[in-house]
Design a protein around this motif. Structure first.
Motif, mmCIF file in Angstrom:
data_model
loop_
_atom_site.group_PDB
_atom_site.id
_atom_site.type_symbol
_atom_site.label_atom_id
_atom_site.label_comp_id
_atom_site.label_asym_id
_atom_site.label_seq_id
_atom_site.Cartn_x
_atom_site.Cartn_y
_atom_site.Cartn_z
ATOM 1 N N ASP A 1 17.561 4.332 -3.958
ATOM 2 C CA ASP A 1 16.738 3.253 -4.432
ATOM 3 C C ASP A 1 15.900 2.476 -3.832
ATOM 4 O OD1 ASP A 1 18.971 4.012 -6.507
ATOM 5 O OD2 ASP A 1 20.238 2.248 -6.213
ATOM 6 N N LYS B 1 13.552 -0.957 -3.796
ATOM 7 C CA LYS B 1 12.855 -2.110 -4.319
ATOM 8 C C LYS B 1 11.487 -2.361 -3.848
ATOM 9 C CE LYS B 1 17.427 -4.284 -4.077
ATOM 10 N NZ LYS B 1 18.147 -5.653 -3.450
ATOM 11 N N ASP B 2 10.634 -3.241 -4.834
ATOM 12 C CA ASP B 2 9.354 -3.486 -4.589
ATOM 13 C C ASP B 2 8.620 -2.351 -4.075
ATOM 14 O OD1 ASP B 2 10.058 -6.142 -4.861
ATOM 15 O OD2 ASP B 2 10.888 -6.399 -3.011
ATOM 16 N N SER C 1 9.815 -0.801 -8.967
ATOM 17 C CA SER C 1 10.801 -0.432 -8.496
ATOM 18 C C SER C 1 11.520 0.769 -9.014
ATOM 19 C CB SER C 1 11.930 -1.543 -8.601
ATOM 20 O OG SER C 1 11.446 -2.590 -7.755
ATOM 21 N N LYS D 1 15.142 3.758 -9.018
ATOM 22 C CA LYS D 1 16.055 4.461 -8.869
ATOM 23 C C LYS D 1 16.298 5.620 -7.719
ATOM 24 C CE LYS D 1 18.513 1.128 -10.835
ATOM 25 N NZ LYS D 1 19.495 0.038 -9.929
ATOM 26 N N THR E 1 11.398 -1.294 0.237
ATOM 27 C CA THR E 1 12.272 -1.666 0.766
ATOM 28 C C THR E 1 13.637 -0.994 0.264
ATOM 29 O OG1 THR E 1 11.644 -3.859 0.591
ATOM 30 C CG2 THR E 1 14.119 -3.537 1.156
#
Length: 286
Positions: free
Chosen positions: A233, A235-236, A251, A253, A273
């Motif tokens: 996963d 992010k950003d 983003s 998964k 991230t």
């Protein structure tokens, strides 16, 4: 860090500290006939994970042939700093009547009637406000000679800017080989400021590579089928071209993909991230 300058055809070396802040972009034709924007500007970039105080620093401009006192200078005011992996936009001279206003706000305004840079010239970032005297600066944080300038880093100049194009330091300001010709290239002027997307510099040393593998970030650094595959996963997610321009943002998964079908073949930097840790990796789209 060893900086090599060429002055009137004679090379000499000056030992300087590694630059935490680089000159990431220079636009020199603002306000000229046919210009995209109505003023010149310089974008600084903090390539480290710690804010850098630039109070009292100066950006100085010298003509291509200058060997005495440089002709232009703006001094950064007290309290100014550049956040980690962030940009800082300094506005220079121009004319409100020619070209569009910059699409983002300047972080420091040197004045529309201030320093007017030329396509063939020199720009230096100094940690003081003492006017440079000579063909090249002594003790510069960063320095670039453009076009036919009589001084540079590394023995070869960056290209001259145009009314539409700025010179960009590769990898969004991260790359600093101490050779202006190798580090800079022309691309469409794209001013960036302190609110622009951050750019975590990719440095794929052995330890960094192991860290990326343990976090299971990008699974296919060689992208053959127009899709970047992620093992965690993330992010950003941001995808930057080698001029530091943001070309994709999302983003994903675990085992998710991001299509880059619309992007040209070549190298890109992917940041994101994972488990609250910033990660970056270079990918090659075939």
């Amino acid at each position: 860090m060893k900086k090599i300058f060429t002055i009137l055809g004679i090379a000499f070396a000056s030992v300087l500290m590694n630059a935490q802040v680089t000159i990431a972009q220079v636009y020199v034709a603002g306000g000229n006939t046919g210009a995209t924007y109505n003023r010149d500007y310089v974008v600084l970039f903090n390539k480290t994970g710690t804010a850098v105080d630039i109070s009292g620093w100066s950006l100085q401009y010298g003509s291509a042939t200058s060997t005495a006192a440089w002709s232009g200078k703006v001094t950064i005011p007290g309290g100014a700093s550049v956040a980690p992996y962030s940009y800082y936009l300094v506005g220079f001279a121009g004319t409100a009547a020619v070209g569009a206003a910059l699409p983002v706000a300047v972080d420091f305004d040197g004045g529309m009637g201030g320093v007017n840079m030329g396509a063939n010239g020199k720009v230096a970032l100094m940690d003081n406000s003492t006017t440079i005297n000579g063909a090249a600066p002594t003790g510069a944080i960063d320095f670039v000679g453009m076009g036919t300038a009589n001084a540079n880093e590394g023995g070869a100049n960056a290209p001259a800017g145009t009314t539409a194009n700025a010179i960009f330091r590769a990898n969004g300001g991260c790359t600093d080989t101490n050779n202006n010709s190798a580090d800079f290239a022309l691309a469409a002027a794209t001013p960036m400021n302190s609110t622009s997307a951050t750019n975590v510099c990719a440095s794929l040393s052995v330890s960094d590579t192991k860290n990326i593998q343990s976090l299971n970030f990008v699974k296919n650094s060689f992208v053959k089928n127009n899709e970047i595959v992620f093992g965690s996963d993330v992010k950003d997610v941001k995808v930057f071209n080698m001029f530091g321009q943001l070309v994709k943002e999302t983003s994903v998964k675990q085992n998710g993909t991001v299509s880059v079908a619309e992007l040209a073949k070549g190298n890109y930097i992917v940041t994101g991230t994972v488990n609250n840790q910033p990660v970056s990796q270079k990918v090659l789209k075939d």
